[in-house]
Motif scaffolding. Structure first.
Motif, PDB file in Angstrom:
ATOM      1  N   MET A   1       0.826  -1.203   0.000  1.00  0.00           N
ATOM      2  CA  MET A   1       0.000   0.000   0.000  1.00  0.00           C
ATOM      3  C   MET A   1       0.864   1.259   0.000  1.00  0.00           C
ATOM      4  O   MET A   1       0.603   2.209  -0.747  1.00  0.00           O
ATOM      5  N   ASN A   2       1.922   1.246   0.809  1.00  0.00           N
ATOM      6  CA  ASN A   2       2.821   2.396   0.848  1.00  0.00           C
ATOM      7  C   ASN A   2       3.543   2.583  -0.478  1.00  0.00           C
ATOM      8  O   ASN A   2       3.800   3.718  -0.909  1.00  0.00           O
ATOM      9  N   ALA A   3       3.873   1.459  -1.128  1.00  0.00           N
ATOM     10  CA  ALA A   3       4.547   1.531  -2.426  1.00  0.00           C
ATOM     11  C   ALA A   3       3.654   2.200  -3.464  1.00  0.00           C
ATOM     12  O   ALA A   3       4.110   3.053  -4.239  1.00  0.00           O
ATOM     13  N   ALA A   4       2.384   1.813  -3.480  1.00  0.00           N
ATOM     14  CA  ALA A   4       1.442   2.422  -4.427  1.00  0.00           C
ATOM     15  C   ALA A   4       1.316   3.918  -4.164  1.00  0.00           C
ATOM     16  O   ALA A   4       1.319   4.734  -5.104  1.00  0.00           O
ATOM     17  N   LEU A   5       1.213   4.295  -2.891  1.00  0.00           N
ATOM     18  CA  LEU A   5       1.117   5.715  -2.545  1.00  0.00           C
ATOM     19  C   LEU A   5       2.390   6.475  -2.919  1.00  0.00           C
ATOM     20  O   LEU A   5       2.327   7.611  -3.394  1.00  0.00           O
ATOM     21  N   THR A   6       3.537   5.844  -2.714  1.00  0.00           N
ATOM     22  CA  THR A   6       4.809   6.481  -3.072  1.00  0.00           C
ATOM     23  C   THR A   6       4.856   6.772  -4.570  1.00  0.00           C
ATOM     24  O   THR A   6       5.256   7.872  -4.993  1.00  0.00           O
ATOM     25  N   LEU A   7       4.424   5.818  -5.379  1.00  0.00           N
ATOM     26  CA  LEU A   7       4.425   6.000  -6.831  1.00  0.00           C
ATOM     27  C   LEU A   7       3.446   7.100  -7.239  1.00  0.00           C
ATOM     28  O   LEU A   7       3.743   7.910  -8.116  1.00  0.00           O
TER      29      LEU A   7
ATOM     30  N   GLY B   1       4.022  11.150  -8.990  1.00  0.00           N
ATOM     31  CA  GLY B   1       3.389  11.619 -10.213  1.00  0.00           C
ATOM     32  C   GLY B   1       2.741  10.553 -11.073  1.00  0.00           C
ATOM     33  O   GLY B   1       2.130  10.874 -12.099  1.00  0.00           O
ATOM     34  N   ARG B   2       2.845   9.294 -10.661  1.00  0.00           N
ATOM     35  CA  ARG B   2       2.198   8.232 -11.413  1.00  0.00           C
ATOM     36  C   ARG B   2       0.699   8.232 -11.119  1.00  0.00           C
ATOM     37  O   ARG B   2       0.271   8.535 -10.009  1.00  0.00           O
ATOM     38  N   HIS B   3      -0.090   7.864 -12.123  1.00  0.00           N
ATOM     39  CA  HIS B   3      -1.533   7.754 -11.915  1.00  0.00           C
ATOM     40  C   HIS B   3      -1.830   6.353 -11.412  1.00  0.00           C
ATOM     41  O   HIS B   3      -1.352   5.360 -11.985  1.00  0.00           O
ATOM     42  N   PHE B   4      -2.642   6.259 -10.358  1.00  0.00           N
ATOM     43  CA  PHE B   4      -2.915   4.954  -9.766  1.00  0.00           C
ATOM     44  C   PHE B   4      -3.468   3.972 -10.798  1.00  0.00           C
ATOM     45  O   PHE B   4      -3.097   2.793 -10.806  1.00  0.00           O
ATOM     46  N   ALA B   5      -4.326   4.462 -11.695  1.00  0.00           N
ATOM     47  CA  ALA B   5      -4.953   3.584 -12.690  1.00  0.00           C
ATOM     48  C   ALA B   5      -3.941   2.957 -13.639  1.00  0.00           C
ATOM     49  O   ALA B   5      -4.214   1.919 -14.259  1.00  0.00           O
ATOM     50  N   SER B   6      -2.759   3.569 -13.759  1.00  0.00           N
ATOM     51  CA  SER B   6      -1.750   3.048 -14.690  1.00  0.00           C
ATOM     52  C   SER B   6      -0.751   2.125 -14.008  1.00  0.00           C
ATOM     53  O   SER B   6       0.110   1.542 -14.672  1.00  0.00           O
ATOM     54  N   LEU B   7      -0.846   1.978 -12.696  1.00  0.00           N
ATOM     55  CA  LEU B   7       0.116   1.149 -11.972  1.00  0.00           C
ATOM     56  C   LEU B   7      -0.163  -0.324 -12.214  1.00  0.00           C
ATOM     57  O   LEU B   7      -1.311  -0.762 -12.259  1.00  0.00           O
ATOM     58  N   GLY B   8       0.916  -1.097 -12.333  1.00  0.00           N
ATOM     59  CA  GLY B   8       0.800  -2.540 -12.473  1.00  0.00           C
ATOM     60  C   GLY B   8       1.313  -3.240 -11.229  1.00  0.00           C
ATOM     61  O   GLY B   8       2.049  -2.659 -10.418  1.00  0.00           O
TER      62      GLY B   8
ATOM     63  N   GLU C   1       5.148  -3.362 -10.917  1.00  0.00           N
ATOM     64  CA  GLU C   1       5.739  -2.078 -10.541  1.00  0.00           C
ATOM     65  C   GLU C   1       5.576  -1.810  -9.051  1.00  0.00           C
ATOM     66  O   GLU C   1       6.505  -1.346  -8.375  1.00  0.00           O
ATOM     67  N   VAL C   2       4.414  -2.124  -8.530  1.00  0.00           N
ATOM     68  CA  VAL C   2       4.149  -1.899  -7.104  1.00  0.00           C
ATOM     69  C   VAL C   2       5.000  -2.820  -6.240  1.00  0.00           C
ATOM     70  O   VAL C   2       5.581  -2.394  -5.234  1.00  0.00           O
ATOM     71  N   THR C   3       5.079  -4.102  -6.630  1.00  0.00           N
ATOM     72  CA  THR C   3       5.877  -5.041  -5.820  1.00  0.00           C
ATOM     73  C   THR C   3       7.365  -4.696  -5.892  1.00  0.00           C
ATOM     74  O   THR C   3       8.086  -4.851  -4.910  1.00  0.00           O
ATOM     75  N   ARG C   4       7.823  -4.213  -7.049  1.00  0.00           N
ATOM     76  CA  ARG C   4       9.227  -3.796  -7.167  1.00  0.00           C
ATOM     77  C   ARG C   4       9.507  -2.618  -6.238  1.00  0.00           C
ATOM     78  O   ARG C   4      10.521  -2.583  -5.534  1.00  0.00           O
ATOM     79  N   GLN C   5       8.584  -1.655  -6.216  1.00  0.00           N
ATOM     80  CA  GLN C   5       8.740  -0.500  -5.326  1.00  0.00           C
ATOM     81  C   GLN C   5       8.717  -0.940  -3.858  1.00  0.00           C
ATOM     82  O   GLN C   5       9.434  -0.388  -3.021  1.00  0.00           O
ATOM     83  N   ALA C   6       7.888  -1.941  -3.558  1.00  0.00           N
ATOM     84  CA  ALA C   6       7.754  -2.427  -2.177  1.00  0.00           C
ATOM     85  C   ALA C   6       8.915  -3.325  -1.769  1.00  0.00           C
ATOM     86  O   ALA C   6       9.120  -3.571  -0.571  1.00  0.00           O
ATOM     87  N   GLY C   7       9.657  -3.852  -2.764  1.00  0.00           N
ATOM     88  CA  GLY C   7      10.760  -4.745  -2.452  1.00  0.00           C
ATOM     89  C   GLY C   7      10.302  -6.144  -2.081  1.00  0.00           C
ATOM     90  O   GLY C   7      10.945  -6.817  -1.262  1.00  0.00           O
ATOM     91  N   VAL C   8       9.190  -6.587  -2.683  1.00  0.00           N
ATOM     92  CA  VAL C   8       8.687  -7.940  -2.429  1.00  0.00           C
ATOM     93  C   VAL C   8       8.479  -8.643  -3.771  1.00  0.00           C
ATOM     94  O   VAL C   8       8.416  -7.995  -4.826  1.00  0.00           O
ATOM     95  N   VAL C   9       8.366  -9.950  -3.726  1.00  0.00           N
ATOM     96  CA  VAL C   9       8.181 -10.708  -4.970  1.00  0.00           C
ATOM     97  C   VAL C   9       6.740 -10.555  -5.454  1.00  0.00           C
ATOM     98  O   VAL C   9       5.812 -10.419  -4.636  1.00  0.00           O
ATOM     99  N   PRO C  10       6.519 -10.550  -6.790  1.00  0.00           N
ATOM    100  CA  PRO C  10       5.170 -10.333  -7.330  1.00  0.00           C
ATOM    101  C   PRO C  10       4.118 -11.302  -6.804  1.00  0.00           C
ATOM    102  O   PRO C  10       2.969 -10.914  -6.587  1.00  0.00           O
TER     103      PRO C  10
ATOM    104  N   MET D   1      -5.385  -4.855  -8.469  1.00  0.00           N
ATOM    105  CA  MET D   1      -5.072  -3.469  -8.120  1.00  0.00           C
ATOM    106  C   MET D   1      -6.310  -2.719  -7.618  1.00  0.00           C
ATOM    107  O   MET D   1      -6.190  -1.819  -6.791  1.00  0.00           O
ATOM    108  N   ASP D   2      -7.491  -3.063  -8.126  1.00  0.00           N
ATOM    109  CA  ASP D   2      -8.715  -2.442  -7.618  1.00  0.00           C
ATOM    110  C   ASP D   2      -8.882  -2.734  -6.130  1.00  0.00           C
ATOM    111  O   ASP D   2      -9.291  -1.856  -5.354  1.00  0.00           O
ATOM    112  N   ASP D   3      -8.580  -3.971  -5.751  1.00  0.00           N
ATOM    113  CA  ASP D   3      -8.702  -4.358  -4.342  1.00  0.00           C
ATOM    114  C   ASP D   3      -7.727  -3.551  -3.486  1.00  0.00           C
ATOM    115  O   ASP D   3      -8.089  -3.057  -2.405  1.00  0.00           O
ATOM    116  N   LEU D   4      -6.498  -3.387  -3.968  1.00  0.00           N
ATOM    117  CA  LEU D   4      -5.535  -2.552  -3.244  1.00  0.00           C
ATOM    118  C   LEU D   4      -6.053  -1.117  -3.162  1.00  0.00           C
ATOM    119  O   LEU D   4      -5.960  -0.471  -2.121  1.00  0.00           O
TER     120      LEU D   4
END
Length: 208
Positions: free
Chosen positions: A17-23, A27-34, A37-46, A56-59
């Motif tokens: 959740m923090n990774a998505a908010l950080t992105l 300047g990233r649009h939430f609707a465009s996040l995959g 990308e979120v797991t890479r930002q979070a440092g966890v495996v997909p 992503m809707d659930d997140l």
């Protein structure tokens, strides 16, 4: 040692959740996040994503819940600090801007979500705004500021206030968080918007 053994319960969920908010804050649009990308930002495996969220809707909906907590904290602060009716608008706007600056990524997510592609996230945010408007109406009743309005017109006044503040939010997010001059101009303009709404409400005659 497996990832789920290394991490405390809920830690990976919070990281995602923090990774998505950080992105979003970058300047990233939430609707465009995959998910990757979120797991890479979070440092966890997909694959760990699906242990916490269906998609992503659930997140996004979980972020809406967290946004609701931010809005409720803002509401509690306003109720605790705005004790005089004549200071209601000015001090409430100042509290709103303070929270928007302190939680910029959450409010960017809110602004994006209102016009985003996810119907579920959009409706979740609109539901939070409706709750906020209903609580505002309750406060106006308690302070006896617009006793002459019937319930329908009071609810409409509160809705108009919330919509105006949401519109000002887009202005606030459009300037640098360090641009104190522009932020002060937005504070003054938002205060005037709301003052005009209440002048109109004061002179409005609800049908008998």
């Amino acid at each position: 040692m497996a990832e789920k053994q290394r991490r405390k319960p809920g830690e990976t969920r919070e990281k995602l959740m923090n990774a998505a908010l950080t992105l979003v804050g970058k300047g990233r649009h939430f609707a465009s996040l995959g998910i990757r990308e979120v797991t890479r930002q979070a440092g966890v495996v997909p694959t760990s994503f699906y242990r916490h969220f269906r998609n992503m809707d659930d997140l996004g909906l979980q972020l809406v819940d967290e946004l609701g907590l931010v809005l409720r904290r803002m509401m509690r602060e306003a109720r605790a600090n705005v004790l005089q009716a004549d200071k209601l608008i000015e001090e409430s706007v100042a509290i709103f801007i303070s929270h928007a600056r302190a939680n910029r990524s959450f409010f960017m997510f809110m602004a994006q979500g209102l016009a985003g592609e996810s119907r579920a996230v959009q409706e979740g945010i609109r539901s939070e705004m409706r709750y906020f408007a209903s609580e505002l109406a309750n406060d106006l009743r308690r302070l006896r500021l617009v006793d002459h309005l019937n319930d329908q017109d009071l609810d409409m006044t509160s809705d108009l206030v919330v919509r105006s503040v949401a519109f000002s939010l887009t202005d606030l997010l459009g300037v640098s968080p360090d641009d104190d001059y522009q932020i002060e101009q937005i504070r003054k303009r938002t205060t005037r918007f709301l003052q005009l709404i209440f002048v109109g409400a004061a002179n409005w005659k609800s049908p008998g």
